[in-house]
Design a protein around this motif. Structure first.
Motif, short mmCIF file in Angstrom:
data_model
loop_
_atom_site.label_atom_id
_atom_site.label_comp_id
_atom_site.label_asym_id
_atom_site.label_seq_id
_atom_site.Cartn_x
_atom_site.Cartn_y
_atom_site.Cartn_z
N THR A 1 9.20 20.62 -25.21
CA THR A 1 9.56 21.48 -24.08
C THR A 1 9.50 20.64 -22.78
OG1 THR A 1 8.66 23.41 -25.18
CG2 THR A 1 9.01 23.56 -22.80
N ASP A 2 10.57 20.70 -22.04
CA ASP A 2 10.63 19.99 -20.76
C ASP A 2 10.67 21.04 -19.64
OD1 ASP A 2 11.02 18.33 -18.63
OD2 ASP A 2 12.89 17.46 -19.37
N ALA A 3 9.63 21.04 -18.77
CA ALA A 3 9.54 22.04 -17.71
C ALA A 3 10.66 21.87 -16.68
CB ALA A 3 8.19 21.96 -17.02
N GLY A 4 11.17 20.73 -16.62
CA GLY A 4 12.29 20.50 -15.69
C GLY A 4 11.81 20.32 -14.25
N ILE A 5 12.66 19.81 -13.44
CA ILE A 5 12.38 19.60 -12.02
C ILE A 5 13.49 20.35 -11.25
CG2 ILE A 5 12.22 17.88 -10.17
CD1 ILE A 5 11.39 15.88 -12.33
N PRO A 6 13.03 21.28 -10.37
CA PRO A 6 14.06 22.01 -9.64
C PRO A 6 14.95 21.05 -8.85
CG PRO A 6 11.93 23.02 -9.37
CD PRO A 6 11.70 21.69 -10.05
N PRO A 7 16.18 21.24 -8.86
CA PRO A 7 16.90 22.41 -9.36
C PRO A 7 17.28 22.34 -10.84
CG PRO A 7 18.45 20.96 -8.29
CD PRO A 7 17.10 20.28 -8.19
N PHE A 8 16.64 21.44 -11.63
CA PHE A 8 16.99 21.34 -13.07
C PHE A 8 16.13 22.32 -13.87
CE2 PHE A 8 17.86 17.16 -11.20
CZ PHE A 8 19.18 16.99 -11.55
N PRO A 9 16.73 23.16 -14.72
CA PRO A 9 15.94 24.16 -15.46
C PRO A 9 15.14 23.50 -16.59
CG PRO A 9 18.23 24.24 -16.15
CD PRO A 9 18.16 23.23 -14.99
N ALA A 10 14.17 24.27 -17.08
CA ALA A 10 13.36 23.80 -18.22
C ALA A 10 14.22 23.82 -19.48
CB ALA A 10 12.15 24.68 -18.40
N THR A 11 13.93 22.87 -20.37
CA THR A 11 14.68 22.75 -21.64
C THR A 11 13.70 22.62 -22.80
OG1 THR A 11 14.83 20.35 -21.42
CG2 THR A 11 16.64 21.66 -20.49
N THR A 12 14.19 23.10 -23.95
CA THR A 12 13.40 22.98 -25.19
C THR A 12 14.26 22.29 -26.23
OG1 THR A 12 12.16 24.98 -24.70
CG2 THR A 12 12.17 24.21 -27.00
N THR A 13 13.69 21.25 -26.83
CA THR A 13 14.43 20.48 -27.85
C THR A 13 13.69 20.60 -29.17
OG1 THR A 13 15.18 18.93 -26.17
CG2 THR A 13 15.34 18.23 -28.48
N ILE A 14 14.43 21.04 -30.21
CA ILE A 14 13.85 21.17 -31.57
C ILE A 14 14.54 20.16 -32.47
CG2 ILE A 14 13.49 22.67 -33.55
CD1 ILE A 14 13.53 25.04 -31.62
N THR A 15 13.73 19.33 -33.11
CA THR A 15 14.27 18.31 -34.00
C THR A 15 13.70 18.53 -35.40
OG1 THR A 15 14.36 16.74 -32.16
CG2 THR A 15 14.50 15.84 -34.40
N THR A 16 14.62 18.59 -36.39
CA THR A 16 14.20 18.80 -37.79
C THR A 16 14.54 17.56 -38.59
OG1 THR A 16 14.57 21.17 -37.61
CG2 THR A 16 14.44 20.23 -39.83
N THR A 17 13.54 17.06 -39.30
CA THR A 17 13.72 15.87 -40.11
C THR A 17 13.35 16.20 -41.56
OG1 THR A 17 13.16 14.46 -38.21
CG2 THR A 17 13.09 13.46 -40.42
N VAL A 18 14.26 15.89 -42.49
CA VAL A 18 14.01 16.13 -43.93
C VAL A 18 13.92 14.79 -44.62
CG1 VAL A 18 14.86 17.18 -46.04
CG2 VAL A 18 15.21 18.34 -43.85
N ARG A 19 12.83 14.62 -45.38
CA ARG A 19 12.63 13.35 -46.07
C ARG A 19 12.32 13.62 -47.55
NH1 ARG A 19 7.85 10.65 -42.75
NH2 ARG A 19 7.07 12.79 -43.05
N GLY A 20 12.94 12.81 -48.39
CA GLY A 20 12.61 12.86 -49.81
C GLY A 20 11.75 11.67 -50.20
N ARG A 21 10.64 11.93 -50.87
CA ARG A 21 9.70 10.85 -51.13
C ARG A 21 9.18 10.93 -52.58
NH1 ARG A 21 5.58 11.65 -46.14
NH2 ARG A 21 5.47 13.72 -47.09
N VAL A 22 8.85 9.76 -53.11
CA VAL A 22 8.24 9.69 -54.44
C VAL A 22 6.74 9.94 -54.29
CG1 VAL A 22 7.74 8.21 -56.42
CG2 VAL A 22 9.97 8.10 -55.30
#
Length: 249
Positions: free
Chosen positions: A191-212
């Motif tokens: 989550t980025d609170a942002g700096i006015p006049p830039f709004p706050a942003t939320t970034t969701i990253t999903t990583t899928v890994r296959g492992r032995v």
């Protein structure tokens, strides 16, 4: 014919007449006369005809004993062979009961697993006493960051080989090894609170890994239904220690 010849003819005729007349009387006299010698010879061989009542004496013929010559090729005496007679097979009246064979049907079990900030569950199928296959799901506690958090979950399958210890006081204890494959999902939220006049942003990253997955540990059977485990998983450079409780149906 002369007188002499005529007298001779009359004399002969007289003798013939006398013989005919006196024959039955002479026969009775002769039959009545007993002879001891003749009686001894005919005593056992007399045959009586019931119709004529006349006794007929049959002379006794004595046979001399004939000596038999020994055989030219005497046969050897045959010794009987004693054939062994097998003893009768005893019939078991009360046969010993057959011990029950070990069941080989698959056994279903479920369990719960706790590890380093991990909680999960598993379901397995014990194919034989030495081999099993199971699937598991683990959820990792949320990791909080200064500007976000991280969530992780894992689902995987593994095959397990059990090695029972042949010790009298550790009879229900087994070592085990497992190998499998897992799919890990890592979700990171920033989550980025942002700096006015830039709004706050939320970034969701999903990583899928296959492992032995490699692992191992020990399992103790408290009863036919309950078992406990202590083990370790090796996933790449990561490793974790866990405990698990199993219930068998």
């Amino acid at each position: 014919m002369g007188k002499r010849e005529k007298m001779k003819t009359i004399f002969i005729g007289f003798l013939l007449s006398l013989t005919v007349i006196t024959h039955p009387a002479l026969a009775g006299i002769v039959a009545a006369v007993t002879s001891p010698k003749l009686d001894s010879l005919t005593r056992d061989n007399a045959t009586t005809d019931p119709s004529s009542k006349t006794v007929v004496a049959a002379p006794v013929v004595r046979k001399s004993a004939v000596k038999k010559s020994p055989p030219s090729n005497p046969q050897p005496a045959v010794t009987p062979i004693n054939t062994p007679v097998s003893a009768p097979t005893p019939i078991a009246t009360n046969p010993a009961p057959t011990p029950p064979t070990e069941t080989t049907r698959p056994i279903l079990y479920v369990g719960t697993q706790l590890g380093d900030s991990i909680v999960g569950g598993l379901i397995g199928l014990q194919l034989t006493k030495l081999y099993a296959v199971e699937a598991r799901y683990d959820y990792v506690d949320t990791i909080y960051l200064p500007n976000g958090n991280t969530k992780s979950s894992t689902i995987g399958v593994a095959g397990i080989a059990l090695f029972p210890l042949k010790l009298s006081n550790l009879e229900p204890f087994n070592l085990y090894a497992k190998v499998g494959y897992e799919r890990n999902t890592l979700q990171t939220t920033i989550t980025d609170a942002g700096i006015p006049p830039f709004p706050a942003t939320t970034t969701i990253t999903t990583t899928v890994r296959g492992r032995v997955l490699l692992g191992g540990g020990g399992q103790y059977d408290f009863s036919n239904k309950m078992s406990g485990r202590v083990g370790m998983n090796f996933i790449g450079s990561d490793h974790s220690i866990y405990i698990a409780a199993l219930y068998k149906f």
